[in-house]
Scaffold this active site. Structure first.
Site, PDB file in Angstrom:
ATOM      1  N   HIS A 165       0.807  -1.216   0.000  1.00  0.00           N
ATOM      2  CA  HIS A 165       0.000   0.000   0.000  1.00  0.00           C
ATOM      3  C   HIS A 165       0.848   1.278   0.000  1.00  0.00           C
ATOM      4  CE1 HIS A 165      -3.337  -2.666   0.727  1.00  0.00           C
ATOM      5  NE2 HIS A 165      -2.766  -3.123   1.818  1.00  0.00           N
ATOM      6  N   GLY A 221      -8.077  -2.624   1.454  1.00  0.00           N
ATOM      7  CA  GLY A 221      -9.459  -3.065   1.343  1.00  0.00           C
ATOM      8  C   GLY A 221     -10.306  -2.562   2.501  1.00  0.00           C
ATOM      9  N   ILE A 230      -1.826  -0.029  -3.949  1.00  0.00           N
ATOM     10  CA  ILE A 230      -3.285  -0.072  -3.909  1.00  0.00           C
ATOM     11  C   ILE A 230      -3.808   0.404  -2.554  1.00  0.00           C
ATOM     12  CG2 ILE A 230      -3.409  -1.921  -5.616  1.00  0.00           C
ATOM     13  CD1 ILE A 230      -3.928  -3.879  -3.316  1.00  0.00           C
TER      14      ILE A 230
END
Length: 292
Positions: free
Chosen positions: A200, A218, A215
């Site tokens: 991340h 989540g 990314i």
């Protein structure tokens, strides 16, 4: 990607997995609650007094998904022997039994609540339940459910059937669609709430994992969906959220906008979240249960 399990890890045994339990201790402060709220995008407009209550210590409100950050570490899943190079976060849920305090200390008891073998070279599913209890109390404060898809663990001998069916949204058109933008640096802020996976933050790690860039967590998208529910149906009253769950289906890149489709049926809110610019659904089978 050619998935080859690290053979130095212990062989997974179904009966052993299902017997795993773990105790852990957790502590948090008002600063942690504020940092978490900032990490999920609250307070982007400092003049929005509704959101300000979650990021300012005067009359601080705790965002209802904050328990997932408090209890992120220290669970029975860590002791299975999974090859974490090939693990995907499958599903997550939080159930709030009582209002979550802005600061405190809690003990946690976790167990493996399910293990399903999809077959050799097809992966396996492992689910963990973790119950947080505030120190000095006997009644649960919050229950966390984590489900992981371990792509290298298929063929360990567990059952193939019996996994709970996902929640299905209504077949009608959404009652509302709310678009919430993330920021390019949001993952760097959210990771300060406990998930320091370099996927991340580090571009090289992200590229090695097959992504064009780091990314978004989540669990940040998980909370953004709860923001949409609260904004649309709860006037940002955290006491209205009793349960919140999602299934992760695709990554989100920091800076993208989530279009969250919402359906309300009584106390049940169903939702899904899309990144319209890429035509992908990032969150499926979302469910929030509201109090009266």
């Amino acid at each position: 990607m050619n998935i080859v399990r690290d053979e130095s890890l212990p062989r997974i045994d179904y009966d052993h997995v299902m017997s795993l339990t773990k105790a852990s201790a957790h502590a948090w402060t008002e600063k942690d609650a504020i940092l978490y709220a900032l990490g999920i995008g609250m307070g982007a407009d400092p003049l929005d007094e509704t959101e300000l209550r979650f990021v300012y210590e005067d009359g601080l409100k705790v965002f209802p998904t904050f328990p997932v950050a408090v209890g992120f570490h220290g669970g029975a899943l860590e002791d299975i022997g999974i090859d974490y190079r090939y693990v995907l976060h499958g599903e997550h849920a939080v159930t709030l039994h009582r209002p979550f305090p802005a600061s405190g200390r809690a003990s946690a008891a976790s167990r493996i609540s399910g293990a399903w073998d999809k077959g050799a070279a097809k992966g396996a599913i492992f689910s963990q339940e973790k119950i947080l209890t505030l120190d000095g109390d006997t009644q649960p404060l919050a229950t966390l459910q984590t489900t992981s898809f371990a792509r290298a663990e298929g063929g360990f001998g567990g059952p193939r059937d019996g996994q709970p069916s996902p929640h299905r949204p209504p077949s009608r058109s959404p009652d509302h669609i709310l678009r919430i933008a993330t920021t390019p640096g949001q993952a760097l802020l959210y990771r300060q709430s406990g998930d320091l996976n370099p996927l991340h933050a580090d571009p090289g790690t992200a590229r090695a994992a097959g992504y064009e860039r780091p990314i978004l967590h989540g669990l940040c998208s998980f909370a953004i969906c709860c923001r949409a529910v609260m904004a649309t149906y709860c006037n940002f009253d955290p006491s209205r959220i009793q349960h919140h769950q999602v299934r992760f289906s695709a990554p989100v890149y920091p800076g993208e906008t989530l279009a969250i489709a919402l359906w309300k049926d009584g106390k049940t809110v169903s939702f899904e979240a899309r990144v319209e610019s890429r035509g992908i659904t990032a969150i499926r089978n979302g469910l929030t249960l509201l109090t009266e």
